[in-house]
Motif scaffolding. Structure first.
Motif, PDB file in Angstrom:
ATOM      1  N   THR A  71      30.293  34.636  43.087  1.00 13.18           N
ATOM      2  CA  THR A  71      31.344  33.694  42.706  1.00 13.18           C
ATOM      3  C   THR A  71      32.213  34.272  41.603  1.00 13.18           C
ATOM      4  N   LEU A  74      34.343  37.280  43.041  1.00 12.87           N
ATOM      5  CA  LEU A  74      35.434  36.820  43.886  1.00 12.87           C
ATOM      6  C   LEU A  74      36.541  36.173  43.061  1.00 12.87           C
ATOM      7  N   GLN A  77      38.463  38.929  41.380  1.00 11.28           N
ATOM      8  CA  GLN A  77      39.293  39.625  42.345  1.00 11.28           C
ATOM      9  C   GLN A  77      40.573  38.827  42.639  1.00 11.28           C
ATOM     10  N   GLU A  78      40.431  37.505  42.771  1.00 12.51           N
ATOM     11  CA  GLU A  78      41.596  36.663  43.033  1.00 12.51           C
ATOM     12  C   GLU A  78      42.577  36.703  41.870  1.00 12.51           C
TER      13      GLU A  78
END
Length: 81
Positions: A71, A74, A77-78
């Motif tokens: 989590t 990610l 990364q976003e």
């Protein structure tokens, strides 16, 4: 222990079991429970010795920790994209 039992919805197994000479030694079922794995996930695998069970558990990943790491990664990364 009580809190984790409530989270998992099952009681803690005994943390130790008798060794060959009667001395207490770590129970693989307790390690499996502490990691939040389903009962028997490692300890009910046929033909695994106690040492092999502990080795598998020691090399394993705590599912809740893995989910938290994914989590976080990610999300990072976003934000970077």
């Amino acid at each position: 222990i009580r809190r984790w039992s409530a989270v998992l919805g099952r009681p803690a197994p005994a943390p130790t079991e008798p060794g060959a000479k009667g001395q207490p030694r770590l129970s693989p079922r307790f390690v499996e429970w502490m990691m939040g794995l389903p009962a028997g996930w490692v300890t009910d695998v046929p033909d695994l010795t106690r040492n092999e069970q502990l080795k598998a558990l020691g090399n394993g990943v705590v599912p809740q920790q893995a989910a938290a790491a994914l989590t976080f990664l990610l999300s990072a990364q976003e934000k970077a994209a």
